[in-house]
Design a protein around this motif. Structure first.
Motif: not given
Length: 259
Positions: A105-106, A66, A109
């Motif tokens: 982001f999801n 993150y 990652r």
């Protein structure tokens, strides 16, 4: 009677210790067994205490990544990687990670986790191949490695935090294995590892002691090329991260000393 039994037992020990099983299987099997028992102990403690024992990151999934994601976002918006306070690695990874930012982001990652798993398998495959054992021995090495990974605290922590250490270690393993046959390629791999995180630079000491000059030159040249290619980002790394954090750390330590 006793003496015969002792001789028979010693003979069995000698045969077992000189066979391929003991030479190749014993160490990885012992490591895997230790890690399995370690994770079993955690499970038993959780069962009896009725409390979670956090052997992975308790905050949220991919907490480390993150910070990398935020740093790359700042870079895309014209800022600095180190505007994200916890971005604590040299610039190359943040620059490469810019590619993943548009995914969100999801998705980013999960892509990073896939890269980490690929790097782990790649690094372990190089180690198994380097041992140059027979097919049966390679099979047990893969089995032991898989069991160790599935029951290993560092492995779960690496996945939970989605850190890039797996990529760094994979490059280090590639570099060290190539020292004998292809020293320049080995040096390039070590230089790339040092560009992602600085701790591979510790290998400079054994390389100097062992007089691996070609590898050392390739390693330093690769790292220097990364710095020259993005001087502004490395300047920010040296000032915003190394300089400012070192000053803040000194202030904290001085404050603790006066308490």
């Amino acid at each position: 009677m006793c003496s015969r039994l002792e001789e028979h037992w010693r003979d069995l020990q000698t045969r077992w210790l000189t066979c391929g099983f003991a030479r190749v299987w014993l160490i990885p099997a012992a490591v895997a067994l230790f890690l399995i028992l370690h994770m079993a102990a955690i499970g038993i403690l959780q069962f009896f205490t009725r409390k979670p024992i956090f052997f992975v990151e308790p905050w949220f999934f991919a907490a480390d990544y993150y910070q990398f994601f935020l740093g790359s976002q700042h870079l895309l918006r014209g800022g600095s990687l180190y505007d994200s306070y916890m971005f604590a690695v040299p610039p190359p990874f943040g620059l490469i990670n810019v590619i993943l930012v548009p995914l969100g982001f999801n998705a980013a990652r999960m892509t990073m986790v896939a890269i980490i798993l690929t790097a782990c398998v790649y690094a372990y495959a190089h180690v198994v191949n380097w041992i140059r054992s027979e097919r049966a021995d390679q099979a047990i090495l893969w089995l032991a490695g898989g069991l160790a990974a599935l029951h290993s605290l560092p492995f779960y922590s690496l996945i939970a935090r989605a850190n890039l250490d797996a990529c760094v270690v994979a490059l280090m393993i590639l570099g060290l294995i190539r020292l004998a046959g292809r020293p320049v390629l080995g040096g390039v791999a070590l230089g790339l590892a040092a560009a992602l995180k600085l701790y591979p630079m510790l290998l400079v000491i054994p390389l100097v002691i062992d007089r691996r000059w070609r590898t050392l030159a390739a390693m330093v040249s690769t790292l220097a090329a990364c710095v020259v290619a993005t001087p502004r980002l490395w300047r920010q790394y040296s000032t915003q991260f190394l300089g400012d954090r070192a000053t803040e750390y000194c202030r904290l330590e001085i404050g603790r000393a006066h308490v």
